[in-house]
Design a protein around this motif. Structure first.
Motif, PDB file in Angstrom:
ATOM      1  N   ALA A 289      -2.056   6.876 -14.424  1.00 55.54           N
ATOM      2  CA  ALA A 289      -2.237   8.202 -13.829  1.00 55.54           C
ATOM      3  C   ALA A 289      -3.295   8.154 -12.729  1.00 55.54           C
ATOM      4  CB  ALA A 289      -2.624   9.214 -14.902  1.00 55.54           C
ATOM      5  N   VAL A 290      -4.355   7.387 -12.974  1.00 55.60           N
ATOM      6  CA  VAL A 290      -5.394   7.199 -11.953  1.00 55.60           C
ATOM      7  C   VAL A 290      -4.802   6.527 -10.724  1.00 55.60           C
ATOM      8  CG1 VAL A 290      -7.556   6.004 -11.416  1.00 55.60           C
ATOM      9  CG2 VAL A 290      -7.260   7.103 -13.642  1.00 55.60           C
ATOM     10  N   TYR A 291      -3.947   5.526 -10.968  1.00 54.53           N
ATOM     11  CA  TYR A 291      -3.288   4.837  -9.852  1.00 54.53           C
ATOM     12  C   TYR A 291      -2.414   5.794  -9.040  1.00 54.53           C
ATOM     13  CZ  TYR A 291       0.678   2.521  -7.663  1.00 54.53           C
ATOM     14  OH  TYR A 291       1.659   2.158  -6.784  1.00 54.53           O
ATOM     15  N   LEU A 292      -1.646   6.636  -9.720  1.00 49.40           N
ATOM     16  CA  LEU A 292      -0.754   7.564  -9.017  1.00 49.40           C
ATOM     17  C   LEU A 292      -1.532   8.522  -8.123  1.00 49.40           C
ATOM     18  CD1 LEU A 292       2.048   8.656 -11.528  1.00 49.40           C
ATOM     19  CD2 LEU A 292       2.306   7.373  -9.403  1.00 49.40           C
ATOM     20  N   ILE A 293      -2.635   9.036  -8.642  1.00 49.70           N
ATOM     21  CA  ILE A 293      -3.457   9.962  -7.855  1.00 49.70           C
ATOM     22  C   ILE A 293      -4.051   9.245  -6.646  1.00 49.70           C
ATOM     23  CG2 ILE A 293      -5.555  11.355  -7.859  1.00 49.70           C
ATOM     24  CD1 ILE A 293      -4.963  12.020 -10.792  1.00 49.70           C
ATOM     25  N   GLY A 294      -4.591   8.052  -6.884  1.00 53.08           N
ATOM     26  CA  GLY A 294      -5.190   7.293  -5.797  1.00 53.08           C
ATOM     27  C   GLY A 294      -4.187   6.828  -4.771  1.00 53.08           C
ATOM     28  N   SER A 295      -3.010   6.409  -5.230  1.00 55.73           N
ATOM     29  CA  SER A 295      -1.993   5.926  -4.302  1.00 55.73           C
ATOM     30  C   SER A 295      -1.484   7.048  -3.410  1.00 55.73           C
ATOM     31  CB  SER A 295      -0.829   5.300  -5.068  1.00 55.73           C
ATOM     32  OG  SER A 295      -0.168   6.275  -5.864  1.00 55.73           O
ATOM     33  N   GLY A 296      -1.441   8.260  -3.942  1.00 56.13           N
ATOM     34  CA  GLY A 296      -1.016   9.397  -3.141  1.00 56.13           C
ATOM     35  C   GLY A 296      -1.933   9.641  -1.961  1.00 56.13           C
ATOM     36  N   GLN A 297      -3.202   9.223  -2.113  1.00 58.18           N
ATOM     37  CA  GLN A 297      -4.178   9.378  -1.025  1.00 58.18           C
ATOM     38  C   GLN A 297      -4.154   8.194  -0.055  1.00 58.18           C
ATOM     39  OE1 GLN A 297      -5.988  12.293  -1.061  1.00 58.18           O
ATOM     40  NE2 GLN A 297      -4.847  12.807  -2.927  1.00 58.18           N
ATOM     41  N   MET A 298      -3.847   7.003  -0.561  1.00 61.48           N
ATOM     42  CA  MET A 298      -3.973   5.793   0.247  1.00 61.48           C
ATOM     43  C   MET A 298      -2.700   5.392   0.984  1.00 61.48           C
ATOM     44  SD  MET A 298      -7.066   4.992   0.087  1.00 61.48           S
ATOM     45  CE  MET A 298      -6.864   3.477   1.014  1.00 61.48           C
TER      46      MET A 298
ATOM     47  N   LEU B  96       9.878   0.314  -4.434  1.00 62.26           N
ATOM     48  CA  LEU B  96      10.718   1.509  -4.548  1.00 62.26           C
ATOM     49  C   LEU B  96       9.872   2.741  -4.896  1.00 62.26           C
ATOM     50  CD1 LEU B  96      13.814   0.096  -6.482  1.00 62.26           C
ATOM     51  CD2 LEU B  96      13.784   0.916  -4.117  1.00 62.26           C
ATOM     52  N   THR B  97       8.948   2.565  -5.837  1.00 63.49           N
ATOM     53  CA  THR B  97       8.112   3.693  -6.262  1.00 63.49           C
ATOM     54  C   THR B  97       7.185   4.168  -5.158  1.00 63.49           C
ATOM     55  OG1 THR B  97       8.160   2.906  -8.559  1.00 63.49           O
ATOM     56  CG2 THR B  97       6.428   4.466  -7.981  1.00 63.49           C
ATOM     57  N   THR B  98       6.539   3.234  -4.470  1.00 63.61           N
ATOM     58  CA  THR B  98       5.637   3.642  -3.391  1.00 63.61           C
ATOM     59  C   THR B  98       6.399   4.263  -2.226  1.00 63.61           C
ATOM     60  OG1 THR B  98       5.662   1.331  -2.632  1.00 63.61           O
ATOM     61  CG2 THR B  98       3.759   2.048  -3.885  1.00 63.61           C
ATOM     62  N   ALA B  99       7.612   3.761  -1.972  1.00 63.30           N
ATOM     63  CA  ALA B  99       8.449   4.372  -0.932  1.00 63.30           C
ATOM     64  C   ALA B  99       8.834   5.794  -1.337  1.00 63.30           C
ATOM     65  CB  ALA B  99       9.698   3.532  -0.689  1.00 63.30           C
ATOM     66  N   GLY B 100       9.088   5.979  -2.628  1.00 64.42           N
ATOM     67  CA  GLY B 100       9.396   7.319  -3.132  1.00 64.42           C
ATOM     68  C   GLY B 100       8.209   8.243  -3.015  1.00 64.42           C
ATOM     69  N   ILE B 101       7.019   7.757  -3.390  1.00 64.60           N
ATOM     70  CA  ILE B 101       5.792   8.556  -3.299  1.00 64.60           C
ATOM     71  C   ILE B 101       5.516   8.946  -1.856  1.00 64.60           C
ATOM     72  CG2 ILE B 101       3.274   8.487  -3.580  1.00 64.60           C
ATOM     73  CD1 ILE B 101       3.719   6.727  -6.037  1.00 64.60           C
ATOM     74  N   GLN B 102       5.774   8.018  -0.942  1.00 65.36           N
ATOM     75  CA  GLN B 102       5.537   8.284   0.483  1.00 65.36           C
ATOM     76  C   GLN B 102       6.392   9.439   0.987  1.00 65.36           C
ATOM     77  OE1 GLN B 102       6.632   5.098   3.240  1.00 65.36           O
ATOM     78  NE2 GLN B 102       4.773   5.463   4.402  1.00 65.36           N
ATOM     79  N   ARG B 103       7.589   9.592   0.419  1.00 67.74           N
ATOM     80  CA  ARG B 103       8.521  10.620   0.882  1.00 67.74           C
ATOM     81  C   ARG B 103       8.412  11.951   0.123  1.00 67.74           C
ATOM     82  NH1 ARG B 103      10.473   5.781   2.025  1.00 67.74           N
ATOM     83  NH2 ARG B 103      11.810   5.494   3.870  1.00 67.74           N
ATOM     84  N   ILE B 104       8.093  11.886  -1.157  1.00 63.80           N
ATOM     85  CA  ILE B 104       8.109  13.128  -1.953  1.00 63.80           C
ATOM     86  C   ILE B 104       6.790  13.431  -2.658  1.00 63.80           C
ATOM     87  CG2 ILE B 104      10.597  13.027  -2.325  1.00 63.80           C
ATOM     88  CD1 ILE B 104      10.100  11.879  -5.083  1.00 63.80           C
ATOM     89  N   GLY B 105       5.805  12.535  -2.538  1.00 65.90           N
ATOM     90  CA  GLY B 105       4.513  12.778  -3.168  1.00 65.90           C
ATOM     91  C   GLY B 105       4.467  12.271  -4.606  1.00 65.90           C
ATOM     92  N   SER B 106       3.252  12.089  -5.127  1.00 67.53           N
ATOM     93  CA  SER B 106       3.076  11.507  -6.463  1.00 67.53           C
ATOM     94  C   SER B 106       3.573  12.426  -7.563  1.00 67.53           C
ATOM     95  CB  SER B 106       1.602  11.155  -6.700  1.00 67.53           C
ATOM     96  OG  SER B 106       0.777  12.300  -6.573  1.00 67.53           O
ATOM     97  N   ASN B 107       3.405  13.738  -7.405  1.00 69.18           N
ATOM     98  CA  ASN B 107       3.837  14.669  -8.454  1.00 69.18           C
ATOM     99  C   ASN B 107       5.354  14.636  -8.647  1.00 69.18           C
ATOM    100  OD1 ASN B 107       1.252  15.554  -9.049  1.00 69.18           O
ATOM    101  ND2 ASN B 107       1.324  17.242  -7.593  1.00 69.18           N
ATOM    102  N   LYS B 108       6.099  14.743  -7.550  1.00 70.21           N
ATOM    103  CA  LYS B 108       7.557  14.726  -7.641  1.00 70.21           C
ATOM    104  C   LYS B 108       8.066  13.356  -8.082  1.00 70.21           C
ATOM    105  CE  LYS B 108       8.559  18.382  -4.273  1.00 70.21           C
ATOM    106  NZ  LYS B 108       9.208  18.717  -2.979  1.00 70.21           N
ATOM    107  N   ALA B 109       7.360  12.305  -7.652  1.00 72.60           N
ATOM    108  CA  ALA B 109       7.769  10.957  -8.051  1.00 72.60           C
ATOM    109  C   ALA B 109       7.636  10.779  -9.561  1.00 72.60           C
ATOM    110  CB  ALA B 109       6.931   9.911  -7.321  1.00 72.60           C
TER     111      ALA B 109
END
Length: 307
Positions: free
Chosen positions: A177-186, A245-258
Motif C-alpha cells: 500500500a505504501v508502494y502504491l501511494i508512492g508510485s502514484g507520485q513518482m 503492466l501495473t505501472t502502465a495502468g497506474i499511469q493512465r488511471i491512477g493508483s486508486n482505480k488500479a
C-alpha cells in the motif's frame, strides 16, 4: 471534442486492461511459490531465484530508457524516494508475502493481501490528510469482515500457523500500500518504464543482499530443473511483465482505480489454487471473497456517490 473524449475513454480502458492483466499474473505468484515449496526450498531462496531471473530484464529496460535523448537526470531526492519504495514496497512486501506463504494457503494469502486497497485509503487519510467518508468506512468494514469469514476455516484447521501467515501477509499488504501511494507520485515524474526498472533493480539488490548474508550460495546451484523453471516463471511472468503492466495502468488511471481493477485477483487465485494445488474451495471462501470484493467495489464507486 468527440475525438478527445474517445481518446480519454481509450486511455482509461487501456489502463484498466493493463491493471487487470498485471493482477492476473501477480495472482499466479502465490500458487507458483507453493509449487516450489514442495521441493523443500525456503522463502528467502525462492525470493532470490525470482529476482535473479528478473533483474536482467529490468536492467535492459533501464539501459534503453537511459539512452533516450529526452531522458532527464533524476534528482537526488527522487532517487532516494525510489530506493525507499524499492525497500519498503517490493523487498519488504515480497519478503513478508513469501514468508507468509510458508504458513498460509495460496488462496487465503491472496485474500489477505487484498487488504491493500483499504490500507491505501487509511494511509492516505493519515499521512496525506485525505478526508474519509462514511461510504469508505463501510467499504473497509466489508473488506475485513469478508477476510475474517474466509479465514476462520483455515484458522480452525491449521491453528497458530494460519494466524502467523495471516499477520505476515498483512504486513506485506501494508508495505505494498505504501508502494502504491508512492508510485502514484513518482511515475508522472520519471515515466512508468524507468520508474519500474529502477525500483525493481534496487528491490532485487536488497533481496540478494538478504540471501547472501543469510544463506549458502550453493543452494542456488544444486536444484532440480523444475525449480529453475518455476524461478523463471516467478521472475518473468509474475514479476517483470505484471510490474510494467501495473505501472502502465497506474499511469493512465491512477493508483486508486488500479487497485480496484485488481479485484479479480482473489477470485483468480482461489480457482487456480484449487486446480493446481488441490486446495478445497469452501462456502466460507466464496462468501468471504464476495464480501471482500463488494467492499472494494464500494470504494471504487465512492466518487460517483459523493458527486
Amino acid at each position: 471534442m468527440q475525438s478527445t473524449l474517445v481518446s480519454r475513454f481509450s486511455e482509461e480502458t487501456l489502463g484498466y486492461l493493463y491493471a487487470l492483466a498485471g493482477t492476473v499474473l501477480f495472482s499466479s505468484k502465490g500458487v507458483i511459490v507453493k509449487l516450489v515449496y514442495k521441493f523443500g526450498i525456503d522463502s528467502v531462496t525462492v525470493l532470490a531465484l525470482r529476482m535473479i531471473f528478473a533483474i536482467p530484464f529490468f536492467a535492459f529496460v533501464l539501459y534503453q530508457e537511459s539512452t533516450k535523448n529526452s531522458d532527464k537526470p533524476i534528482t537526488r531526492k527522487d532517487y532516494g524516494i525510489v530506493v525507499s519504495l524499492a525497500f519498503i514496497g517490493y523487498y519488504m512486501a515480497s519478503f513478508f508475502d513469501f514468508w507468509g506463504l510458508e504458513y498460509l494457503s495460496a488462496s487465503m494469502e491472496r485474500l489477505v493481501l487484498f487488504t491493500f486497497p483499504a490500507l491505501v485509503l487509511l494511509l492516505g487519510s493519515v499521512f496525506l490528510k485525505k478526508k474519509v467518508h462514511k461510504i469508505e468506512i463501510y467499504s473497509v468494514a466489508l473488506t475485513y469482515s469478508g477476510i475474517l469469514l474466509a479465514f476462520l476455516p483455515d484458522a480452525e484447521a491449521q491453528g497458530r500457523s494460519a494466524w502467523i501467515g495471516a499477520v505476515l501477509v498483512f504486513l506485506s499488504a501494508l508495505a505494498y500500500a505504501v508502494y502504491l501511494i508512492g508510485s502514484g507520485q513518482m511515475i508522472p515524474k520519471l515515466g512508468s518504464r524507468k520508474f519500474t526498472a529502477l525500483l525493481m533493480i534496487w528491490s532485487g539488490i536488497f533481496v540478494l543482499i538478504h540471501f547472501f548474508s543469510t544463506k549458502n550460495y550453493k543452494i542456488l546451484i544444486h536444484q532440480p530443473w523444475q525449480v529453475y523453471g518455476y524461478g523463471f516463471a516467478l521472475g518473468f511472468l509474475t514479476t517483470v511483465v505484471p510490474a510494467f503492466l501495473t505501472t502502465a495502468g497506474i499511469q493512465r488511471i491512477g493508483s486508486n482505480k488500479a487497485s480496484i481493477a485488481g479485484s479479480v485477483g482473489p477470485v483468480f487465485t482461489l480457482f487456480l489454487a484449487a486446480i493446481l494445488l488441490g486446495e478445497i474451495i469452501t462456502w466460507e471462501n466464496i462468501i468471504g471473497t464476495v464480501v471482500v470484493l463488494s467492499g472494494v467495489f464500494l470504494l471504487g464507486r465512492k466518487k460517483k456517490v459523493l458527486e
